[in-house]
Design a protein around this motif. Structure first.
Motif, PDB file in Angstrom:
ATOM      1  N   LEU A  68       0.827  -1.203   0.000  1.00  6.61           N
ATOM      2  CA  LEU A  68       0.000   0.000   0.000  1.00  6.61           C
ATOM      3  C   LEU A  68       0.866   1.261   0.000  1.00  6.61           C
ATOM      4  O   LEU A  68       0.564   2.244  -0.684  1.00  6.61           O
ATOM      5  CB  LEU A  68      -0.923  -0.002   1.217  1.00  6.61           C
ATOM      6  CG  LEU A  68      -2.093  -1.006   1.173  1.00  6.61           C
ATOM      7  CD1 LEU A  68      -2.840  -1.021   2.487  1.00  6.61           C
ATOM      8  CD2 LEU A  68      -3.032  -0.663   0.026  1.00  6.61           C
ATOM      9  N   THR A 103      -8.348   2.538  -9.109  1.00  8.57           N
ATOM     10  CA  THR A 103      -8.100   2.469  -7.667  1.00  8.57           C
ATOM     11  C   THR A 103      -9.379   2.695  -6.879  1.00  8.57           C
ATOM     12  O   THR A 103      -9.681   1.997  -5.896  1.00  8.57           O
ATOM     13  CB  THR A 103      -7.058   3.516  -7.265  1.00  8.57           C
ATOM     14  OG1 THR A 103      -5.872   3.309  -8.035  1.00  8.57           O
ATOM     15  CG2 THR A 103      -6.737   3.425  -5.797  1.00  8.57           C
ATOM     16  N   GLN A 104     -10.151   3.684  -7.312  1.00  9.53           N
ATOM     17  CA  GLN A 104     -11.409   3.972  -6.602  1.00  9.53           C
ATOM     18  C   GLN A 104     -12.375   2.788  -6.686  1.00  9.53           C
ATOM     19  O   GLN A 104     -13.016   2.409  -5.701  1.00  9.53           O
ATOM     20  CB  GLN A 104     -12.050   5.220  -7.206  1.00  9.53           C
ATOM     21  CG  GLN A 104     -11.233   6.492  -6.952  1.00  9.53           C
ATOM     22  CD  GLN A 104     -11.810   7.704  -7.650  1.00  9.53           C
ATOM     23  OE1 GLN A 104     -12.773   7.583  -8.423  1.00  9.53           O
ATOM     24  NE2 GLN A 104     -11.222   8.868  -7.401  1.00  9.53           N
ATOM     25  N   THR A 130     -11.020   0.006  -4.468  1.00 10.58           N
ATOM     26  CA  THR A 130     -11.219   0.317  -3.053  1.00 10.58           C
ATOM     27  C   THR A 130     -12.670   0.116  -2.645  1.00 10.58           C
ATOM     28  O   THR A 130     -12.986  -0.431  -1.581  1.00 10.58           O
ATOM     29  CB  THR A 130     -10.794   1.772  -2.772  1.00 10.58           C
ATOM     30  OG1 THR A 130      -9.452   1.959  -3.234  1.00 10.58           O
ATOM     31  CG2 THR A 130     -10.876   2.071  -1.292  1.00 10.58           C
ATOM     32  N   TRP A 175      -4.239   7.261  -6.062  1.00 10.16           N
ATOM     33  CA  TRP A 175      -5.567   7.265  -5.425  1.00 10.16           C
ATOM     34  C   TRP A 175      -6.611   7.983  -6.282  1.00 10.16           C
ATOM     35  O   TRP A 175      -7.807   7.833  -6.032  1.00 10.16           O
ATOM     36  CB  TRP A 175      -5.474   7.960  -4.055  1.00 10.16           C
ATOM     37  CG  TRP A 175      -4.587   7.204  -3.114  1.00 10.16           C
ATOM     38  CD1 TRP A 175      -3.365   7.568  -2.684  1.00 10.16           C
ATOM     39  CD2 TRP A 175      -4.881   5.955  -2.519  1.00 10.16           C
ATOM     40  NE1 TRP A 175      -2.828   6.631  -1.837  1.00 10.16           N
ATOM     41  CE2 TRP A 175      -3.764   5.612  -1.719  1.00 10.16           C
ATOM     42  CE3 TRP A 175      -5.952   5.064  -2.590  1.00 10.16           C
ATOM     43  CZ2 TRP A 175      -3.704   4.428  -0.990  1.00 10.16           C
ATOM     44  CZ3 TRP A 175      -5.871   3.890  -1.854  1.00 10.16           C
ATOM     45  CH2 TRP A 175      -4.754   3.581  -1.072  1.00 10.16           C
ATOM     46  N   GLY A 177       0.872   3.334  -3.185  1.00  6.82           N
ATOM     47  CA  GLY A 177       0.162   4.589  -2.912  1.00  6.82           C
ATOM     48  C   GLY A 177       1.052   5.798  -3.106  1.00  6.82           C
ATOM     49  O   GLY A 177       0.573   6.915  -3.315  1.00  6.82           O
TER      50      GLY A 177
END
Length: 611
Positions: free
Chosen positions: A56, A71-72, A75, A66, A60
């Motif tokens: 991460l 990625t969204q 997540t 992000w 990240g």
């Protein structure tokens, strides 16, 4: 070249991520299997979490990570998955902690009877069930778990007698499959289970009751007037007697022609279906016993004059000479005729409190009328349906309600009454005259009024009830004429005069064995009157709630704890279907091949037509 190397590094870390979850799952699995946190399990879990954390951080730190759409979306998927896992875990936790069971089987196969539930719930000390069986049977285990759900004081354990011979010797185990109960220092053999006979709820509940209660009650059955015998004969009460013994009652015959009063150790007296009238002194003895705190169960069939009018009138009870006809047709499906009312309405009384709308049957019954009497509290126990009536002329066919002579329903078939007892000293003078003196010569004329209405009453033969009276014993014939035949048997002491012979209770009735009888009478007199006795006879006793009506009446009359008054467990019926190998094969091929093939062919035909 630098760009290509950086991309390869990023891809390397992408694959490294999967190592983190794998190691974490391995660590958690090792913890579950081992039952504790071992160094290996802990190391795997920590390594997995560290790898996930590094991944991460590294991923990240890349610019715009992000903010990427992928990625969204990823997540969101992870958070949704974790949320779903947490919700399922919570539901499972609540289900285990506050589990509720719904038994959809016809006979409530997986639910304990109300009586078993009460017995387990009211245990004061731990009771342990020892099953000396090598491998637990799933059915036995499920039944014991059911008991355990209703009371934490019931414990159970399966023991292999080969592996624990000392424990088997302690319980004196002779056969594999024996089931024993242990309550403090007391032990009791319940039954021996095998493949043909599994653990029985009836036997286990009765054994727990017997073991946890040190109370034994004497139930006296009046004999000598054609009452139902206690032996295993047609129309007898052997099934009821056996059930009473299972509940710590001691059934005993009582012949009031041999003695002038009810034994003091009597918890109650049962008068079950007399065919002839009682002698006046006998009625007086019962009346004295009842008035001074005794309990009496009267089960009187139609067309019978039991000579108890004087006793019943004092309680406001009138036994109608009519016969109850039930035109609701509820029992037709099971072969019952209109003269066998099916009762589903019960009074709010400890005897019938848990009965709900369940059935009980009363072949050829008479209604019971009650008029209020000061000081007497009455509660109707059994009520017939709106479509019933009291038939005055059952010999007339077809049976039809006649508003001029018949009484419309619903009718009361049984009633429970209580009244404050009076002290024995307050009884009227003992009337010493009618002591059935043997010297009076057994001439028929010796009996005064209490006689059966010797009238030749041809009696409405066959009770005229159409169809299904079912019980051949139920025919209330006129019975033998009043011939007293006082059965002078046990008056052995011919010199009955109060003189020399100091052998008081020599060989009289078996009830006199107890040298120091405990007076069981209380400050409250209790009376239950039922306009039928066939319901408790052999064959009818096990039908629906008939046995519960009888046993609960006896328990209530003997002033037992109300917690023991409920619906007893029933023997489960074997409802398995036994198929031959050919039938099983046809059933299997039908489900696995023929039905899917038919569906496929139908779909093909429809496709072809639409095409």
């Amino acid at each position: 070249m630098k760009t290509i190397a950086k991309k390869q590094k990023t891809n390397y870390f992408k694959y490294l991520f999967w190592l983190g979850p794998i190691l974490s799952i391995m660590g958690l699995s090792a913890r579950v299997v081992a039952g504790q946190w071992s160094p290996i399990a802990l190391g795997l879990l920590i390594a997995g979490l560290v790898i996930i954390g590094l991944w991460l951080i590294l991923v990240g730190s890349s610019p715009g990570f992000w903010g990427r759409r992928s990625t969204q979306a990823g997540t969101n998927a992870i958070i949704a998955t974790l949320a779903m896992i947490i919700i399922l875990g919570l539901i499972n936790f609540l289900g285990v902690r506050y589990g509720q069971r719904i038994d959809l089987t016809d006979n409530q196969l997986f639910t304990l009877s109300p009586m078993s539930q009460r017995v387990v719930k009211t245990l004061q000390q731990p009771v342990k069930v020892w099953m000396f069986s090598g491998t637990p049977n799933p059915a036995d285990l499920e039944l014991l778990k059911n008991y355990r759900r209703y009371g934490s004081k019931l414990e159970y354990e399966f023991v292999n007698p080969q592996l624990k011979p000392g424990l088997a010797q302690k319980f004196n185990v002779k056969l594999p499959g024996e089931v024993h109960l242990e309550y403090g220092q007391d032990r009791k053999l319940v039954q021996t289970v095998d493949e043909a006979e599994r653990l029985s709820e009836i036997k286990l509940t009765n054994s727990i009751e017997q073991l946890t209660s040190d109370r034994i009650d004497q139930v006296y059955f009046l004999q000598g007037h054609g009452e139902r015998p206690l032996e295993e004969v047609e129309g007898g009460l052997s099934q009821a007697v056996s059930a009473l013994k299972d509940k710590n009652f001691t059934p005993l015959p009582l012949n009031l022609a041999e003695r002038s009063e009810v034994p003091k150790d009597a918890s109650l007296v049962v008068v079950a279906g007399p065919k002839r009238a009682l002698f006046e002194p006998e009625v007086q003895a019962l009346n004295n016993y009842l008035s001074t705190g005794g309990s009496l169960l009267l089960m009187i069939d139609p067309e019978i004059n039991a000579g108890l009018d004087s006793l019943l009138t004092a309680w406001g009870v009138n036994l109608d000479r009519q016969i109850v006809i039930d035109a609701s047709g509820e029992g037709r499906g099971v072969g019952l005729g209109p003269a066998t009312p099916l009762v589903t309405t019960y009074g709010n009384h400890p005897i019938t409190r848990d009965f709900g709308n369940n059935y009980s049957l009363y072949p050829v019954a008479r209604p019971v009328e009650v008029t209020p009497v000061q000081g007497v509290t009455e509660t109707p126990l059994l009520r017939t349906s709106e479509e019933s009536w009291a038939e005055s002329t059952p010999e007339t066919q077809p049976l039809q309600f006649d508003p001029k002579s018949d009484r419309p329903g619903p009718l009361t078939l049984a009633v429970a009454l209580t009244r404050k007892a009076i002290p024995p000293s307050a009884l009227p003078t003992p009337t010493p005259q009618a002591t059935a003196s043997p010297g009076a010569s057994p001439s028929p004329t010796a009996s005064p009024k209490g006689q059966v209405p010797a009238s030749p009453t041809p009696t409405p033969q066959a009770t005229a009830s159409p169809g299904a009276f079912l019980s051949p014993t139920a025919s209330p014939k006129g019975q033998a004429p009043a011939s007293p035949t006082p059965t002078p048997q046990a008056t052995a002491s011919s010199g009955a005069s109060p003189s020399p012979s100091p052998s008081p209770t020599a060989q009289a009735s078996p009830s006199l064995v107890n040298e120091k009888p405990i007076d069981k009478r209380t400050s409250e007199s209790r009376l239950v009157v039922i306009g039928n006795s066939s319901f408790s006879s052999n064959g009818w006793f096990e039908q629906q709630l008939n046995g519960d009506v009888f046993l609960n009446s006896v328990s209530w009359l003997s002033n037992r704890d109300d917690q023991t008054l409920s619906i007893r467990p029933k023997e489960q019926k074997n409802r398995r279907i036994n198929l031959t190998s050919m039938q099983a094969g046809v059933l299997g091929w039908t489900g696995l091949l023929i039905m899917p093939l038919l569906g496929l062919m139908t779909a093909g035909v429809m496709w072809w037509r639409r095409r």
